[in-house]
Enzyme design. Structure first.
Site, short mmCIF file in Angstrom:
data_model
loop_
_atom_site.label_atom_id
_atom_site.label_comp_id
_atom_site.label_asym_id
_atom_site.label_seq_id
_atom_site.Cartn_x
_atom_site.Cartn_y
_atom_site.Cartn_z
N LYS A 103 0.84 -1.20 0.00
CA LYS A 103 0.00 0.00 0.00
C LYS A 103 0.88 1.25 0.00
O LYS A 103 1.89 1.30 0.71
CB LYS A 103 -0.91 -0.02 1.24
CG LYS A 103 -1.96 1.09 1.27
CD LYS A 103 -2.86 0.94 2.49
CE LYS A 103 -3.99 1.96 2.48
NZ LYS A 103 -4.92 1.81 3.63
N SER A 178 -9.88 1.69 2.43
CA SER A 178 -9.00 2.44 1.57
C SER A 178 -7.93 1.62 0.86
O SER A 178 -7.40 2.05 -0.16
CB SER A 178 -8.32 3.53 2.39
OG SER A 178 -7.47 2.95 3.37
N SER A 202 -10.11 -0.61 6.67
CA SER A 202 -9.50 -0.51 5.35
C SER A 202 -8.80 -1.75 4.82
O SER A 202 -8.38 -1.76 3.67
CB SER A 202 -8.51 0.66 5.33
OG SER A 202 -9.21 1.85 5.11
#
Ligand code: GLN
Length: 517
Positions: A103, A178, A202
């Protein structure tokens, strides 16, 4: 049959077409532990695994937009170094040759790390996050940085400054957020595992929406050193994988005390993989009434109940539990997370990192430069949260909002303490709905915030939780079963997750897109 060498050359240069197809399909079925076994045995090279991953990214990511940055050269160099290590007879690590995506909220040395924000455009950290350093030390290969909602604020990836990620199961839909790119990359089998971060859901919500396994560890189990901070009392790093064992393997590598993170726990790291496949006979599963009402999609409810019934057939004892303060979780989270974000994001001012505004008034004085930089660099949702967070912390409002939310957080934590006196794990849906359409909730922040209604409570209580795929809804979209456990009882949670996975009708399902490359 092409030799391993041919396969490697194929993916880099001028391949006979059928070899590439064979190479690409191979990746689709491989789990993290399988890849490691093959690389360690010399059946495949780390370089060929990396080439396959890069080829799938090249073939599919134009439509998915899971990656903000593909680290082709660095990844190939890293893979070759691993192969050389093996050739010299040196022992290889627990993630030998596994291609992994990271990420973009995590710092990676020499690779862009932007948290999908324009304000960090072009920023390349001089150091690796501890989790990234641990992956490298375990001989994993970092293939790229994944798309996300800006600063991890969002549930759909539509807050990314670089365009949304598309769900491999249906490109018109969101993969959740996210950690959207990390979930979509695993779902489309561009990689067999990835890292995400979870502040309020997330990891778990995108795992549910993409049919992948996503695990949020206990608060403090995994170091956040080098994670671009959103809400420091909640943020945790965790893995996505194609299967439960893969997630357990990655967790075992990244977990453990880190002197660089004062919140990291100095507790022994279990053998998480050994927990997978362990008998769950006699384990007590709590089912909270509060999680099966309101806006829950009926098909999601029945899929999750079916999974819980299957666990009962495996010998688990299923009983109802009460978590009465659940209904305050969304409000509590959005007061606390925004308060912390307003403070954490103060550092992005144009002085030390990324963007600095120079046009217009920006040159007048320091204050004007701060203002112009933050105005140009932050997206609308990030600005909304900074404003809300500053408001709830301001004199005159602090007691009514921030302090009150802290008190309610304690009540939510106590709900869990009480429930865990009676049960060993708690099962629920991970998301109230399957993947929604891109654009469907962008005009309604509250509707978007409600996507996290089932993941926020465990975050506020600091507890570990995992999402494991269960039976899809009729349209074929994935559904996630959430399993929550007591602090530091990831092993119990993984045992239940793998017991369900072994029976799950979702076990061998792949998104249509994954089979196309
Ligand atoms: N969707 C939630 C939010 O927007 C949670 C995000 C997260 O866990 N990083 O804040």
């Amino acid at each position: 049959m092409p030799s391993e060498r041919d396969v490697m050359r194929d993916a880099t240069g001028t391949p006979p077409a059928e070899n590439v197809v064979e190479t690409l399909t191979q990746t689709v079925t491989q789990t993290v532990p399988q890849t490691v076994t093959q690389v360690q045995a010399g059946e495949v090279t780390a370089e060929s695994v990396t080439q396959r991953s890069l080829a799938r990214i090249a073939a599919l990511d134009g439509e998915v937009n899971a990656f903000l940055h593909v680290a082709r050269d660095q990844a190939l160099a890293q893979a070759r170094a691993i192969d050389q290590k093996r050739a010299r007879g040196e022992p290889l690590g627990k993630l030998s040759g596994v291609a992994i995506a990271i990420k973009d909220a995590l710092c990676t040395r020499g690779l862009p790390s932007t948290a999908a924000s324009k304000i960090l455009a072009g920023y390349e950290p001089p150091y690796d996050a501890t989790v990234v350093a641990r992956l490298r030390a375990a001989d994993a290969v970092i293939v790229g940085k994944t798309n996300m909602d800006e600063f991890a604020m969002g549930s759909s990836s539509e807050n990314s400054a670089f365009g949304p990620t598309h769900n491999p199961w249906d490109l018109t839909r969101t993969p959740g957020g996210s950690s959207a790119g990390s979930a979509a990359a695993v779902s489309a089998r561009m990689v067999s595992c990835s890292l995400g971060s979870d502040t309020g859901g997330s990891i778990r919500q995108p795992a549910a929406l993409t049919g992948t396994v996503g695990l949020k560890p206990t608060y403090g189990r995994v170091s956040r050193y080098g994670l671009i901070a959103f809400a420091s009392s909640l943020d945790q790093v965790g893995p996505f994988a194609t299967d439960v064992r893969g997630a357990a393997r990655v967790l075992g590598v990244i977990a453990g005390h880190d002197p660089n993170d004062a919140t990291s726990l100095d507790a022994p790291v279990d053998d998480y993989e050994a927990a997978c496949g362990r008998s769950v006979r006699g384990l007590r599963i709590g089912v909270p009434d509060e999680y099966f009402s309101g806006g829950l999609d009926p098909e999601v409810a029945s899929s999750v109940r079916h999974a819980i019934d299957a666990l009962r057939d495996e010998g688990c004892v299923v009983k109802a539990v009460q978590l009465p303060h659940t209904r305050f979780a969304v409000a509590t989270y959005y007061v606390l997370a925004n308060a912390e974000a307003s403070s954490n994001l103060a550092r992005f001012d144009g002085v030390r990192y990324g963007l600095r505004a120079r046009e217009g008034n920006a040159g007048r004085d320091l204050r004007a430069m701060y203002g112009a930089t933050r105005d140009a660099g932050f997206g609308a949702e990030v600005k909304r949260r900074i404003l809300l967070g500053t408001f709830v912390l301001s004199a005159g409002h602090y007691d009514a909002y921030y302090l009150k939310a802290q008190q309610v957080r304690t009540l939510i934590r106590r709900d869990f303490e009480r429930a865990f006196e009676e049960v060993d794990v708690i099962c629920s849906p991970a998301s109230p709905t399957p993947a929604f359409r891109l654009g469907e909730k962008t005009d309604d922040p509250l509707a978007m915030y409600l996507s996290d209604v089932y993941t926020l409570p465990a975050s506020l209580a600091g507890l570990p939780a995992i999402s494991v795929p269960c039976e899809p809804v009729h349209s074929g979209l994935p559904v996630g079963l959430q399993i929550m456990a007591r602090a530091l009882e990831e092993s119990t949670m993984l045992a239940v997750a793998s017991a369900w996975e072994a029976r799950s009708p979702a076990r061998d399902l792949l998104p249509p897109l994954a089979g196309r490359a």
